[in-house]
Design a protein around this motif. Sequence first.
Motif, PDB file in Angstrom:
ATOM      1  N   ASP A 137       0.823  -1.206   0.000  1.00 41.12           N
ATOM      2  CA  ASP A 137       0.000   0.000   0.000  1.00 41.12           C
ATOM      3  C   ASP A 137       0.863   1.265   0.000  1.00 41.12           C
ATOM      4  O   ASP A 137       0.482   2.274  -0.594  1.00 41.12           O
ATOM      5  CB  ASP A 137      -0.954   0.008   1.199  1.00 41.12           C
ATOM      6  N   VAL A 138       2.013   1.209   0.657  1.00 38.08           N
ATOM      7  CA  VAL A 138       2.935   2.357   0.629  1.00 38.08           C
ATOM      8  C   VAL A 138       3.517   2.506  -0.774  1.00 38.08           C
ATOM      9  O   VAL A 138       3.586   3.614  -1.313  1.00 38.08           O
ATOM     10  CB  VAL A 138       4.064   2.199   1.675  1.00 38.08           C
ATOM     11  N   ILE A 139       3.911   1.387  -1.362  1.00 36.74           N
ATOM     12  CA  ILE A 139       4.486   1.421  -2.716  1.00 36.74           C
ATOM     13  C   ILE A 139       3.490   2.022  -3.703  1.00 36.74           C
ATOM     14  O   ILE A 139       3.882   2.761  -4.613  1.00 36.74           O
ATOM     15  CB  ILE A 139       4.939   0.009  -3.145  1.00 36.74           C
ATOM     16  N   ASP A 140       2.212   1.750  -3.503  1.00 40.82           N
ATOM     17  CA  ASP A 140       1.181   2.291  -4.401  1.00 40.82           C
ATOM     18  C   ASP A 140       1.174   3.812  -4.452  1.00 40.82           C
ATOM     19  O   ASP A 140       0.796   4.392  -5.470  1.00 40.82           O
ATOM     20  CB  ASP A 140      -0.209   1.801  -3.982  1.00 40.82           C
ATOM     21  N   VAL A 141       1.558   4.478  -3.358  1.00 40.80           N
ATOM     22  CA  VAL A 141       1.530   5.944  -3.335  1.00 40.80           C
ATOM     23  C   VAL A 141       2.926   6.569  -3.328  1.00 40.80           C
ATOM     24  O   VAL A 141       3.055   7.788  -3.299  1.00 40.80           O
ATOM     25  CB  VAL A 141       0.707   6.479  -2.125  1.00 40.80           C
ATOM     26  N   MET A 142       3.958   5.739  -3.356  1.00 44.34           N
ATOM     27  CA  MET A 142       5.336   6.235  -3.300  1.00 44.34           C
ATOM     28  C   MET A 142       5.779   6.727  -4.678  1.00 44.34           C
ATOM     29  O   MET A 142       5.616   6.013  -5.661  1.00 44.34           O
ATOM     30  CB  MET A 142       6.259   5.101  -2.836  1.00 44.34           C
ATOM     31  N   PRO A 143       6.345   7.923  -4.745  1.00 42.77           N
ATOM     32  CA  PRO A 143       6.900   8.375  -6.030  1.00 42.77           C
ATOM     33  C   PRO A 143       8.038   7.444  -6.458  1.00 42.77           C
ATOM     34  O   PRO A 143       8.865   7.034  -5.636  1.00 42.77           O
ATOM     35  CB  PRO A 143       7.440   9.773  -5.718  1.00 42.77           C
ATOM     36  N   LEU A 144       8.057   7.088  -7.710  1.00 39.88           N
ATOM     37  CA  LEU A 144       9.066   6.162  -8.220  1.00 39.88           C
ATOM     38  C   LEU A 144      10.487   6.666  -7.959  1.00 39.88           C
ATOM     39  O   LEU A 144      11.389   5.888  -7.658  1.00 39.88           O
ATOM     40  CB  LEU A 144       8.857   5.950  -9.722  1.00 39.88           C
ATOM     41  N   ALA A 145      10.674   7.957  -8.019  1.00 40.92           N
ATOM     42  CA  ALA A 145      12.007   8.534  -7.844  1.00 40.92           C
ATOM     43  C   ALA A 145      12.319   8.873  -6.383  1.00 40.92           C
ATOM     44  O   ALA A 145      13.269   9.591  -6.108  1.00 40.92           O
ATOM     45  CB  ALA A 145      12.146   9.775  -8.706  1.00 40.92           C
ATOM     46  N   HIS A 146      11.524   8.364  -5.441  1.00 42.74           N
ATOM     47  CA  HIS A 146      11.781   8.667  -4.031  1.00 42.74           C
ATOM     48  C   HIS A 146      13.175   8.163  -3.660  1.00 42.74           C
ATOM     49  O   HIS A 146      13.565   7.059  -4.042  1.00 42.74           O
ATOM     50  CB  HIS A 146      10.719   7.998  -3.142  1.00 42.74           C
ATOM     51  N   PRO A 147      13.961   8.942  -2.913  1.00 38.68           N
ATOM     52  CA  PRO A 147      15.329   8.543  -2.594  1.00 38.68           C
ATOM     53  C   PRO A 147      15.427   7.229  -1.803  1.00 38.68           C
ATOM     54  O   PRO A 147      16.452   6.554  -1.859  1.00 38.68           O
ATOM     55  CB  PRO A 147      15.890   9.714  -1.779  1.00 38.68           C
ATOM     56  N   GLN A 148      14.376   6.865  -1.095  1.00 41.59           N
ATOM     57  CA  GLN A 148      14.404   5.622  -0.320  1.00 41.59           C
ATOM     58  C   GLN A 148      13.585   4.504  -0.967  1.00 41.59           C
ATOM     59  O   GLN A 148      13.290   3.494  -0.324  1.00 41.59           O
ATOM     60  CB  GLN A 148      13.898   5.889   1.101  1.00 41.59           C
ATOM     61  N   ALA A 149      13.224   4.661  -2.223  1.00 40.87           N
ATOM     62  CA  ALA A 149      12.415   3.653  -2.912  1.00 40.87           C
ATOM     63  C   ALA A 149      13.103   2.290  -2.884  1.00 40.87           C
ATOM     64  O   ALA A 149      12.451   1.267  -2.667  1.00 40.87           O
ATOM     65  CB  ALA A 149      12.131   4.080  -4.351  1.00 40.87           C
ATOM     66  N   GLY A 150      14.403   2.268  -3.060  1.00 40.83           N
ATOM     67  CA  GLY A 150      15.134   0.996  -3.053  1.00 40.83           C
ATOM     68  C   GLY A 150      14.983   0.254  -1.735  1.00 40.83           C
ATOM     69  O   GLY A 150      14.775  -0.960  -1.712  1.00 40.83           O
ATOM     70  N   ALA A 151      15.048   0.980  -0.621  1.00 44.88           N
ATOM     71  CA  ALA A 151      14.906   0.345   0.699  1.00 44.88           C
ATOM     72  C   ALA A 151      13.507  -0.240   0.870  1.00 44.88           C
ATOM     73  O   ALA A 151      13.349  -1.337   1.416  1.00 44.88           O
ATOM     74  CB  ALA A 151      15.194   1.359   1.803  1.00 44.88           C
ATOM     75  N   VAL A 152      12.505   0.466   0.384  1.00 45.33           N
ATOM     76  CA  VAL A 152      11.128  -0.013   0.513  1.00 45.33           C
ATOM     77  C   VAL A 152      10.930  -1.248  -0.367  1.00 45.33           C
ATOM     78  O   VAL A 152      10.339  -2.246   0.066  1.00 45.33           O
ATOM     79  CB  VAL A 152      10.111   1.100   0.168  1.00 45.33           C
ATOM     80  N   TYR A 153      11.445  -1.221  -1.584  1.00 48.17           N
ATOM     81  CA  TYR A 153      11.325  -2.389  -2.469  1.00 48.17           C
ATOM     82  C   TYR A 153      12.106  -3.592  -1.919  1.00 48.17           C
ATOM     83  O   TYR A 153      11.654  -4.728  -2.028  1.00 48.17           O
ATOM     84  CB  TYR A 153      11.799  -2.053  -3.881  1.00 48.17           C
ATOM     85  N   ARG A 154      13.265  -3.344  -1.330  1.00 47.48           N
ATOM     86  CA  ARG A 154      14.027  -4.458  -0.741  1.00 47.48           C
ATOM     87  C   ARG A 154      13.266  -5.087   0.424  1.00 47.48           C
ATOM     88  O   ARG A 154      13.259  -6.302   0.598  1.00 47.48           O
ATOM     89  CB  ARG A 154      15.421  -3.985  -0.312  1.00 47.48           C
TER      90      ARG A 154
END
Length: 148
Positions: A106-123
């Motif tokens: 649900d967080v990923i659904d609203v997270m901007p793709l270019a967010h600086p911490q996107a990698g940590a959330v996807y991991r």
Amino acid sequence: MTQTRTSGPARLTPALTVETVVTNQDIDWASAEQLVERWKAAYPAMRTILDTVIAAQRQAERPTVDLSRLERVRRELGQVDRGTHRVCTRSAPFFSPTEAGWLVRDVIDVMPLAHPQAGAVYRLAAELADLPADEVPPGVERTDKEGL
């Protein structure tokens, strides 16, 4: 009784522990340690993302997301982090990789793709996906009334 909201750095400091994760007997200690590392890297970003989106949507003339759902996600992420999340109202606090995975999604659904911490959330999402799925916490029986 007045309720005060905690804001700021203390709220963003991850509290999830290996001991909390291994309340799920299907998760071994080493997997729990890896998950907690990933959680600690992603949790502050997830909270900030949700706080930002919720605040922006509250100001929007026409919100484009379900605010009550995002507020529930934010609340339940906090419960998972503190080890107080209950998969069911009749269960004891229990770490569920399935429930945590849904919240992260649900967080990923609203997270901007270019967010600086996107990698940590996807991991973190990948780590949760690699854990065994759970159905029902120990000590909880499903009833016919629930249709299961």
